[in-house]
Scaffold this active site. Structure first.
Site, mmCIF file in Angstrom:
data_model
loop_
_atom_site.group_PDB
_atom_site.id
_atom_site.type_symbol
_atom_site.label_atom_id
_atom_site.label_comp_id
_atom_site.label_asym_id
_atom_site.label_seq_id
_atom_site.Cartn_x
_atom_site.Cartn_y
_atom_site.Cartn_z
ATOM 1 N N ASP A 136 55.909 34.747 36.976
ATOM 2 C CA ASP A 136 55.515 35.504 35.788
ATOM 3 C C ASP A 136 54.051 35.896 35.947
ATOM 4 O OD1 ASP A 136 55.942 36.257 32.796
ATOM 5 O OD2 ASP A 136 54.120 35.032 32.772
ATOM 6 N N ASP A 138 50.827 37.062 34.297
ATOM 7 C CA ASP A 138 50.192 37.091 32.972
ATOM 8 C C ASP A 138 48.783 37.648 33.124
ATOM 9 O OD1 ASP A 138 49.411 36.748 30.396
ATOM 10 O OD2 ASP A 138 49.781 34.603 30.307
ATOM 11 N N GLU A 140 45.926 39.644 31.653
ATOM 12 C CA GLU A 140 45.455 40.041 30.324
ATOM 13 C C GLU A 140 44.048 40.637 30.411
ATOM 14 O OE1 GLU A 140 46.128 36.952 27.431
ATOM 15 O OE2 GLU A 140 47.810 36.168 28.568
ATOM 16 N N TYR A 210 52.991 37.359 19.287
ATOM 17 C CA TYR A 210 52.161 36.423 18.531
ATOM 18 C C TYR A 210 50.717 36.829 18.771
ATOM 19 C CZ TYR A 210 53.172 34.316 23.127
ATOM 20 O OH TYR A 210 53.413 34.110 24.462
#
Length: 398
Positions: A136, A138, A140, A210
């Site tokens: 995965d 991630d 950001e 979220y």
């Protein structure tokens, strides 16, 4: 994944958004249940309810010197312990998440063909070392400097090239590999990735539905709402008034401020052309809270004077934010989300509970999404109030 993100909101997307709902099929398989996982005491690999998961995503490896590596030396042995659990839970896919909030290095690592080749080769070595089932990413965020990370305009195309290179390399391994990436729950992110190109190479996009409000947000609002609300729905509240004023001052063509929700961003992605089966909705096993919140509307959409201090993991919310501590629980039917308000201390807390994660799981099933994921497993409780248990129970229903 637990990040402080300011409101980055955009145009209204109607909730129905063209997702095709199919008639229920009693023979259909349960949706994927994916857990991000940060080890801590009491939540080591042999202490986890792994029978309730399809995927567990160990968090995090980092980009160090242009390679995928662990920064924490203890992670090596814990990862090996986690993979060893597959002997008991053969259905489980064990993955690694690379990056996370404030994790730098991606922009440089994928900037050139040479640097991408180096990073991809290190990722394959990492997979092989631990005998993993997938990766995965991630990052950001591509082309958006956040949390002190480096970003450049070329990130947009280079992110696509990274995912293409990873897919091609992972497909050369002798067992199936799952490739996912964590995507933001706000619209500006999708202007900085070649969304449909990236989706050609990945199995799932884990949408971080979220952190819809960060600690620095000046209004008390939901941070992980499922239900869509338009600006008109909250227009008379302090948050609605502020959004309306900001929209009036925006240059023509700029994205408008709107309340965020999982329904809105998922509809947005589907309208962009993403296959719903590749979308994984997110749940939060932690809350966000603010102090100095006036009592109108039990604090919802009111001003605040800053974030509360201390932990707000779900297990802590159950023990330290109780009725005996002055917290009254409320349910927002429009947002399909709970919140707490402490009148004496003027504190507002937003979070997911067993009802809201059940509704998110239902939403994933009814709209043929790829599944539900959450941040993160070791924040859950171990009793009947477990969020994972609520998700698993709903996901398993035919």
């Amino acid at each position: 994944m637990n990040k402080l993100i300011p409101f980055l909101i955009a145009c209204i997307i109607f909730v129905s958004c063209g997702i095709q709902k199919e008639a229920k099929d009693d023979s259909s398989a349960a949706v994927n249940v994916m857990a991000y996982y940060v080890p801590r005491e009491g939540y080591m690999p042999d202490q986890l309810p792994l029978e309730q998961l399809t995927h567990i995503i160990f968090s995090f490896s980092k980009v160090i010197d242009g390679k995928m590596q662990f920064r924490n030396e203890n992670a090596d042995s814990i990862m090996k312990q986690l993979v060893a659990q597959k002997e008991k839970y053969p259905q489980l896919k064990v993955m690694i998440a690379c990056g996370g909030w404030t994790a730098d290095g991606f922009s440089d690592a994928v900037f050139s063909e040479q640097s991408r080749t180096k990073f991809i080769a290190s990722t394959i070595d990492f997979i092989e070392k631990y005998q993993l089932d997938g990766v995965d990413i991630d990052w950001e965020y591509p082309a958006i400097p956040a949390g002190g990370t480096k970003a450049r305009p070329e990130d947009k195309e280079n992110f696509t090239l990274l995912m293409k290179g990873l897919r091609e390399a992972m497909d050369q391994l002798d067992r199936p590999q799952t490739l996912t990436f964590a995507s933001a729950g706000w619209k500006r992110y999708y202007k900085n990735v070649e969304l449909l190109e990236v989706m050609k190479y990945v199995d799932y996009m884990n949408v971080m539905t979220y952190d819809q409000a960060g600690g620095g947000t000046t209004f008390a609002t939901h941070h992980t709402a499922l239900g869509h609300r338009s600006l008109a729905d909250i227009a008379e509240t302090p948050l609605g008034v502020a959004m309306t004023q900001q929209n009036a001052e925006l240059p023509e063509g700029e994205d408008l401020w709107e309340p965020q929700s999982a329904e809105e961003i998922i509809c947005f992605c589907v309208d962009k052309g993403v296959d719903p089966k590749q979308i994984v909705i997110g749940a939060a096993f932690y809350g966000r809270g603010w102090k100095g919140v006036p009592p109108e509307n039990n604090g919802l959409y009111q001003t605040n004077t800053g974030p509360i201090s201390g932990g707000t993991s779900y297990s802590v919310l159950l023990t330290d934010f109780t009725e005996d501590d002055g917290y009254e629980k409320h349910w927002d039917a429009a947002a399909k989300a709970p919140f707490l308000y402490n009148l004496a201390d003027s504190i507002f807390v937003t979070f997911d509970d067993t009802v809201s994660v059940k509704l998110k799981t239902q939403y994933a099933k009814e709209n043929n999404l790829g599944g539900i994921m959450f941040w993160q497993l070791s924040s859950d409780s171990k009793d009947e109030a477990s969020l994972l248990k609520a998700i698993y129970t709903e996901a398993s229903k035919k």
